[in-house]
Design a protein around this motif. Sequence first.
Motif: not given
Length: 227
Positions: A107-112, A176-177, A204-206
């Motif tokens: 899964h992806y957690l995008h933080v802008y 975490l992006v 969190v792996i990346k």
Amino acid sequence: MSVARSHPWLGSSVCAYRPRAVPRPGFLTRAFSEATTRKDGPRISYSPSSAFPQRPSPFPNLFGRHGPKPPLGGPPDPDTHLLQQQHQQQQQQEMQLQQQQLDQQRHYLHVYATKHNTHITLAKPDHGALISVSCGNIGFRKAARGNYDSAYQLAAYVMSTIQEKGLLVQIQKLELVLRGFGAGRDAVTKALLGTEGRNLRGKVIKVSDATRLKFGGSRSRAIRRLG
């Protein structure tokens, strides 16, 4: 009657002269030895090769009349080279398959984080959005949306929502992006490392950075000047 007078330096040199010791004619001295032989006796011939006999070379015929020898390894075997290439290709394919499997489960957690606001989006492995909120959605208005406190409260709200909806069971691995350099970038990171993210940070792996960099393109807008 004139008397020849010798110079002082000439007299000192003549007096200091001593003749060398000449060997007697009946003896001959042999090199590398103190033994002597008479002329009428048997002569002993001497040659440097007898004093220093040549040892056999450790590399016989290395540069003989047939030229230098080929290397010991010889030319590479084409079958062995082909097997090595196949093995390398197989390893690359296995690594690609493992990476695809990880991407399918991630899964992806995008933080802008911008100067004026912070956006957080939780996405599925196929990049479909599950949760998408910003500081304005939790009650902050105007300039308050770009503060550190508003971004921290937004991150805490997202993490509590993930737990309430039961999404922690679905999320096995999380990436975490981060994008942008606003105040929300550090706020979300601190919230994830704090008590609010104790159930999520272990998955969190990346951590990656998706901040866009401009290369050429059209001319940028003029910088705003105040005062």
